[in-house]
Scaffold this motif. Sequence first.
Motif, PDB file in Angstrom:
ATOM      1  N   GLY A   1     -24.245   5.612  -4.497  1.00 50.18           N
ATOM      2  CA  GLY A   1     -24.843   6.903  -4.715  1.00 50.18           C
ATOM      3  C   GLY A   1     -24.901   7.239  -6.193  1.00 50.18           C
ATOM      4  N   ARG A   2     -25.182   8.467  -6.452  1.00 49.74           N
ATOM      5  CA  ARG A   2     -25.295   8.924  -7.848  1.00 49.74           C
ATOM      6  C   ARG A   2     -23.974   8.859  -8.589  1.00 49.74           C
ATOM      7  N   PHE A   3     -22.885   9.177  -7.860  1.00 51.16           N
ATOM      8  CA  PHE A   3     -21.573   9.182  -8.505  1.00 51.16           C
ATOM      9  C   PHE A   3     -21.184   7.787  -8.969  1.00 51.16           C
ATOM     10  N   SER A   4     -21.350   6.804  -8.088  1.00 55.93           N
ATOM     11  CA  SER A   4     -20.997   5.434  -8.478  1.00 55.93           C
ATOM     12  C   SER A   4     -21.939   4.916  -9.559  1.00 55.93           C
ATOM     13  N   ALA A   5     -23.200   5.336  -9.528  1.00 56.64           N
ATOM     14  CA  ALA A   5     -24.141   4.931 -10.579  1.00 56.64           C
ATOM     15  C   ALA A   5     -23.724   5.510 -11.928  1.00 56.64           C
ATOM     16  N   ALA A   6     -23.234   6.740 -11.919  1.00 52.15           N
ATOM     17  CA  ALA A   6     -22.780   7.363 -13.169  1.00 52.15           C
ATOM     18  C   ALA A   6     -21.550   6.650 -13.716  1.00 52.15           C
ATOM     19  N   ILE A   7     -20.632   6.276 -12.827  1.00 55.24           N
ATOM     20  CA  ILE A   7     -19.439   5.545 -13.259  1.00 55.24           C
ATOM     21  C   ILE A   7     -19.847   4.189 -13.830  1.00 55.24           C
ATOM     22  N   TYR A   8     -20.737   3.490 -13.128  1.00 50.66           N
ATOM     23  CA  TYR A   8     -21.181   2.165 -13.587  1.00 50.66           C
ATOM     24  C   TYR A   8     -21.877   2.264 -14.947  1.00 50.66           C
ATOM     25  N   LYS A   9     -22.694   3.288 -15.119  1.00 48.21           N
ATOM     26  CA  LYS A   9     -23.402   3.471 -16.384  1.00 48.21           C
ATOM     27  C   LYS A   9     -22.413   3.703 -17.529  1.00 48.21           C
ATOM     28  N   ILE A  11     -19.184   2.758 -17.607  1.00 51.18           N
ATOM     29  CA  ILE A  11     -18.389   1.547 -17.827  1.00 51.18           C
ATOM     30  C   ILE A  11     -19.197   0.495 -18.587  1.00 51.18           C
ATOM     31  N   THR A  12     -20.442   0.282 -18.175  1.00 55.54           N
ATOM     32  CA  THR A  12     -21.264  -0.717 -18.867  1.00 55.54           C
ATOM     33  C   THR A  12     -21.632  -0.245 -20.270  1.00 55.54           C
ATOM     34  N   GLY A  13     -21.788   1.058 -20.446  1.00 59.05           N
ATOM     35  CA  GLY A  13     -22.051   1.586 -21.793  1.00 59.05           C
ATOM     36  C   GLY A  13     -20.885   1.301 -22.730  1.00 59.05           C
ATOM     37  N   ASP A  14     -19.666   1.484 -22.209  1.00 60.02           N
ATOM     38  CA  ASP A  14     -18.477   1.166 -23.004  1.00 60.02           C
ATOM     39  C   ASP A  14     -18.378  -0.335 -23.263  1.00 60.02           C
ATOM     40  N   ALA A  15     -18.744  -1.132 -22.259  1.00 57.43           N
ATOM     41  CA  ALA A  15     -18.669  -2.587 -22.413  1.00 57.43           C
ATOM     42  C   ALA A  15     -19.668  -3.085 -23.450  1.00 57.43           C
ATOM     43  N   LEU A  32     -19.020 -11.638 -16.364  1.00 54.75           N
ATOM     44  CA  LEU A  32     -18.195 -10.436 -16.278  1.00 54.75           C
ATOM     45  C   LEU A  32     -18.828  -9.345 -15.420  1.00 54.75           C
ATOM     46  N   GLN A  33     -20.090  -9.490 -15.106  1.00 56.76           N
ATOM     47  CA  GLN A  33     -20.817  -8.471 -14.354  1.00 56.76           C
ATOM     48  C   GLN A  33     -20.160  -8.156 -13.007  1.00 56.76           C
ATOM     49  N   PRO A  34     -19.775  -9.159 -12.199  1.00 59.72           N
ATOM     50  CA  PRO A  34     -19.112  -8.841 -10.927  1.00 59.72           C
ATOM     51  C   PRO A  34     -17.800  -8.064 -11.109  1.00 59.72           C
ATOM     52  N   THR A  35     -17.094  -8.314 -12.200  1.00 62.49           N
ATOM     53  CA  THR A  35     -15.849  -7.604 -12.469  1.00 62.49           C
ATOM     54  C   THR A  35     -16.121  -6.131 -12.717  1.00 62.49           C
ATOM     55  N   TYR A  36     -17.164  -5.839 -13.484  1.00 58.85           N
ATOM     56  CA  TYR A  36     -17.519  -4.445 -13.752  1.00 58.85           C
ATOM     57  C   TYR A  36     -17.986  -3.751 -12.476  1.00 58.85           C
ATOM     58  N   ILE A  37     -18.696  -4.449 -11.629  1.00 55.61           N
ATOM     59  CA  ILE A  37     -19.161  -3.864 -10.365  1.00 55.61           C
ATOM     60  C   ILE A  37     -17.964  -3.569  -9.455  1.00 55.61           C
ATOM     61  N   ALA A  38     -17.029  -4.514  -9.358  1.00 51.90           N
ATOM     62  CA  ALA A  38     -15.846  -4.318  -8.521  1.00 51.90           C
ATOM     63  C   ALA A  38     -14.988  -3.167  -9.036  1.00 51.90           C
ATOM     64  N   TYR A  39     -14.845  -3.073 -10.350  1.00 54.41           N
ATOM     65  CA  TYR A  39     -14.064  -1.981 -10.932  1.00 54.41           C
ATOM     66  C   TYR A  39     -14.727  -0.638 -10.644  1.00 54.41           C
ATOM     67  N   THR A  40     -16.047  -0.594 -10.720  1.00 52.50           N
ATOM     68  CA  THR A  40     -16.780   0.637 -10.431  1.00 52.50           C
ATOM     69  C   THR A  40     -16.577   1.049  -8.980  1.00 52.50           C
ATOM     70  N   MET A  41     -16.664   0.095  -8.064  1.00 53.85           N
ATOM     71  CA  MET A  41     -16.456   0.406  -6.646  1.00 53.85           C
ATOM     72  C   MET A  41     -15.051   0.938  -6.401  1.00 53.85           C
ATOM     73  N   ASP A  42     -14.061   0.317  -7.023  1.00 54.32           N
ATOM     74  CA  ASP A  42     -12.681   0.735  -6.867  1.00 54.32           C
ATOM     75  C   ASP A  42     -12.483   2.148  -7.423  1.00 54.32           C
ATOM     76  N   ARG A  46     -11.450   5.532  -5.271  1.00 50.13           N
ATOM     77  CA  ARG A  46     -10.256   6.327  -5.600  1.00 50.13           C
ATOM     78  C   ARG A  46     -10.616   7.794  -5.841  1.00 50.13           C
ATOM     79  N   GLU A  47     -11.646   8.021  -6.631  1.00 45.94           N
ATOM     80  CA  GLU A  47     -12.037   9.394  -6.968  1.00 45.94           C
ATOM     81  C   GLU A  47     -12.532  10.162  -5.745  1.00 45.94           C
ATOM     82  N   THR A  48     -13.346   9.522  -4.913  1.00 48.19           N
ATOM     83  CA  THR A  48     -13.868  10.230  -3.743  1.00 48.19           C
ATOM     84  C   THR A  48     -12.769  10.487  -2.716  1.00 48.19           C
ATOM     85  N   THR A  49     -11.800   9.580  -2.603  1.00 46.80           N
ATOM     86  CA  THR A  49     -10.678   9.796  -1.693  1.00 46.80           C
ATOM     87  C   THR A  49      -9.843  10.981  -2.153  1.00 46.80           C
ATOM     88  N   LEU A  50      -9.557  11.048  -3.438  1.00 50.50           N
ATOM     89  CA  LEU A  50      -8.797  12.183  -3.960  1.00 50.50           C
ATOM     90  C   LEU A  50      -9.560  13.489  -3.788  1.00 50.50           C
TER      91      LEU A  50
END
Length: 94
Positions: A1-9, A11-15, A32-42, A46-50
Amino acid sequence: GRFSAAIYKKITGDAKQQRFQGFRPGTIPPHLQPTYIAYTMDECARETTLEAMQQNDIRPFSNARENFEFENISIPPVPTKKKKKGGRKNKKGK
């Protein structure tokens, strides 16, 4: 969704600010791309659960965010687009 897209953007911007040996500045190595995707999903999980816990007036422990363990995650397949019937019709010459 939008939230995960914002997180991914973010993280990749920082990378892209980092310099990876053997790659041009601003390039993220493909391995390294799969690592960034997995970190974004994680991070998103976490954020949506909280947030869900907070909306239901459930107070997590102070270190609950670090101790979450997601054992089973399923990602639904991307829906395939339906092909139009008939397609393009040929015009016969006069």
